[in-house]
Design an enzyme around this catalytic site. Sequence first.
Site, short mmCIF file in Angstrom:
data_model
loop_
_atom_site.label_atom_id
_atom_site.label_comp_id
_atom_site.label_asym_id
_atom_site.label_seq_id
_atom_site.Cartn_x
_atom_site.Cartn_y
_atom_site.Cartn_z
N GLY A 1 0.82 -1.21 0.00
CA GLY A 1 0.00 0.00 0.00
C GLY A 1 0.85 1.26 0.00
N CYS A 2 0.27 2.35 0.42
CA CYS A 2 0.94 3.64 0.43
C CYS A 2 2.25 3.56 1.22
CB CYS A 2 0.04 4.69 1.06
SG CYS A 2 0.82 6.29 1.31
#
Length: 230
Positions: A60-61
Amino acid sequence: MKIVGIPFLLLLLFTSYGCQSKDKSKNQELVQQEHLEVPKKESLTASQLQEYETAYFASGCFWCVEAIFESVKGVKEVYSGYSGGTEKNPTYEQVSYGRTTHAEAVEVYYDPKVVSFTQLVQVFFGSHDPTTLNRQGPDRGPQYRSIAFYKNEDEKKIITNYMVKLKEEMVYDRPIVTEVKKFDTFYMAEEYHQDYERNNPNNSYIRNVSIPRLNRFKANFQSYLKEDTH
């Protein structure tokens, strides 16, 4: 150790904050931070970093992932960047909008005398939802896919064996879709992305997505944390 499963992601799945918009708001957020004093982090030199092992993950981020691994004892430095694709020297704009085959990833420098690669793999799976394909929380697209990179066959075996264990223990009620990928190249992200959560605590994405994700990880992995991050 308690493995974080689907309930951990419920908050993230329903939030309206996404990673793709963060570059557009960069200048605005920097202005908001002008009068915020953040203690300066002491960085290691290139020669000092060579004393440690490296591991690479994507979940993810990278703002979130970097902060999580930074909180783990034995981890000396974490960098945000791009990996898993074929394009050379990708930029944030290209990766975050899905214009490359890379994913947002982190490079973890760690002391194997304090934390093992096996434990880092546990941190990786325990701090995100490995059952969501091309998505992590509010962030969608293959650039946010789950990847556990390995540099040798021993690391590959550790990753795959742990995935088998998670499946056997039915930790998740859906299949794990994490890629197990041979590490090739890590491209460092732009400077303003490094230590972003630490340096920009008032950013809306940090407040609403990244910090809650970090706090949930801390609650479930207390024995893994550095003393100053409890």
